[in-house]
Design an enzyme around this catalytic site. Structure first.
Site, PDB file in Angstrom:
ATOM      1  N   HIS A 125       0.832  -1.195   0.000  1.00 11.23           N
ATOM      2  CA  HIS A 125       0.000   0.000   0.000  1.00 11.23           C
ATOM      3  C   HIS A 125       0.875   1.256   0.000  1.00 11.23           C
ATOM      4  O   HIS A 125       0.582   2.242  -0.691  1.00 11.23           O
ATOM      5  CB  HIS A 125      -0.914  -0.037   1.229  1.00 11.23           C
TER       6      HIS A 125
ATOM      7  N   GLU B 218       2.181   1.890  -3.462  1.00 12.67           N
ATOM      8  CA  GLU B 218       1.148   2.479  -4.323  1.00 12.67           C
ATOM      9  C   GLU B 218       1.122   4.000  -4.157  1.00 12.67           C
ATOM     10  O   GLU B 218       1.093   4.748  -5.142  1.00 12.67           O
ATOM     11  CB  GLU B 218      -0.212   1.877  -3.977  1.00 12.67           C
TER      12      GLU B 218
END
Length: 432
Positions: free
Chosen positions: A69, A72
């Site tokens: 995450h 990202e």
């Protein structure tokens, strides 16, 4: 490799495919006459991939929770420019997401598609991590983690996963913890990026009124040229027991009505391709038959005031994990739990009515055919199925092949009381 074309006349769709020299697979759904164009650039890498052997190394490492995450977020940072502003200037909307199994970057637009595609490929393939921008991101993601920590629906969900799973990393919050992201540095980010963002571990899916030849030219012009061959990535998800970890998790938060997640842990694992997708379809059909707003069970509990319109159920699963969840808010969640178990202890033939199966199957076929009119539906669902080893172009045929006997068999295998757990968030009893 030459261009390959898949055709399905039943749904009136074509699918073009080409693998580039870098190993990147590109799939394209032509949609003549459509004004909207859509692209998804995804990697087979999600929050569960925390233990792996990095590319070019021989020893397994464990990285901090939440690193997929974090990556990202960081890929959107380019020196001297704002990626979001750039897409906006082209008239495109860009977004991204990380889930348990994949990370995806996507945009939709009606104009300047190739400029947007070029920007997508370039920013995903050219990371820019520095000590300074990594430290800055920790504060931003830390705020996001704290926000979710205060969200009762998020907490009751992960409490249910923690009740089902002892070792599998699906029980870990996708964003990690404030403590785990503090351990992330630029070296770890590059190590994870170089392993999982190799083109041969990725797929680019595009749908719209476009030329596949022009798409290929844009991608080949935009992508990096320094990729070396990548062997299969060695990932480790632990040795998960078939048993649930604990049967009940209760927690108090500042809410007005209790919320609950009842989970059924799936032990029919290790499947890929058609077998995996069929299992997913069957399980969700069963849950619709038993718990949708048109089911007798739902209406009985609703009429008794035990549940409200938030009540529902769904299955999610991949090769290494799977679970069904029955969820909602209720003043007496343990009573609802007992009633669900009482229902599931009846024979499959008694509670899974054949006419209901036929109706839900027809509805599923209709929803899929309607979805094929949407460029986003085609691209997003293609990616979800692709990493399971299945092509969306074959989905209708698989759906049509499902029989009532398949539903009965799946019910008997999966919906067992020993697989069940209950997670409840209750209102605070002592509010000062």
């Amino acid at each position: 490799m030459d261009i390959k074309i898949y055709e399905n006349n039943e749904i009136n769709e074509k699918l073009y495919f080409k693998e580039l020299d870098s190993g990147l697979k590109i799939y394209f759904f032509p949609k003549p006459g459509y004004t909207k164009k859509y692209a998804v650039f995804a990697t087979d890498y999600g929050s569960i991939d925390n233990v792996f052997i990095p590319i070019g190394e021989k020893e397994e490492i464990e990285v901090p929770e939440g690193i997929a995450h974090f990556l990202e977020h960081k890929l959107f940072e380019e020196p001297g420019e704002n990626i979001f502003d750039k897409f906006s200037d082209y008239g495109a909307d860009v977004n991204a997401y990380t889930n348990f199994n994949q990370t995806a970057y996507l945009f939709d637009t009606t104009d300047n598609f190739h400029k947007s595609l070029e920007t997508l490929v370039k920013f995903v393939q050219n990371p820019h991590f520095t000590d300074e921008n990594v430290e800055k991101e920790k504060g931003i993601i830390g705020q996001e983690i704290n926000m979710y920590r205060d969200n009762a629906n998020w907490r009751v969900f992960f409490n249910a996963l923690n009740a089902m799973y002892s070792e599998h990393p699906v029980k870990i919050d996708i964003a990690g913890t404030v403590e785990s992201i503090e351990e992330i540095d630029k070296e770890l980010l590059y190590k994870a990026y170089n392993t999982f963002y190799h083109p041969s571990n990725m797929v680019l899916v595009i749908s719209g009124d476009l030329s596949f030849d022009e798409i290929i030219k844009t991608v080949e012009k935009s992508e990096r040229k320094d990729y070396k061959k990548l062997e299969d990535i060695d990932r480790n998800y632990g040795n998960e027991s078939k048993d649930t970890k604990t049967k009940l998790v209760e927690e108090e938060m500042m809410i007005s009505t209790p919320i609950f997640y009842m989970g059924f842990k799936d032990n029919q694992l290790g499947l890929r391709g058609e077998e995996q997708v069929k299992k997913d379809l069957l399980t969700n059909m069963i849950l619709d038959m038993l718990f949708s707003s048109s089911s007798p069970f739902y209406n009985d509990l609703y009429d008794e005031g035990l549940i409200d319109s938030s009540f529902g159920a769904y299955y999610t699963g991949k090769e290494s994990y799977g679970h069904s969840l029955v969820v909602g808010q209720a003043k007496k969640p343990k009573v609802v739990y007992d009633r669900v178990l009482d229902l599931l202890n009846k024979s499959a033939e008694e509670i899974l009515v054949k006419d209901d199966f036929k109706r839900i199957k027809r509805n599923s076929i209709g929803e899929f055919l309607m979805g094929c009119n949407s460029v986003d539906f085609l691209a997003n669902n293609f990616v979800n199925l692709y990493f399971d080893g299945f092509l969306l172009i074959d989905y209708l045929e698989l759906l049509e092949s499902i029989e009532y006997s398949d539903v009965l068999s799946r019910f008997k295998e999966h919906f067992k009381e020993e697989n069940a757990v209950l997670s409840i968030i209750k209102p605070l009893t002592n509010i000062r």
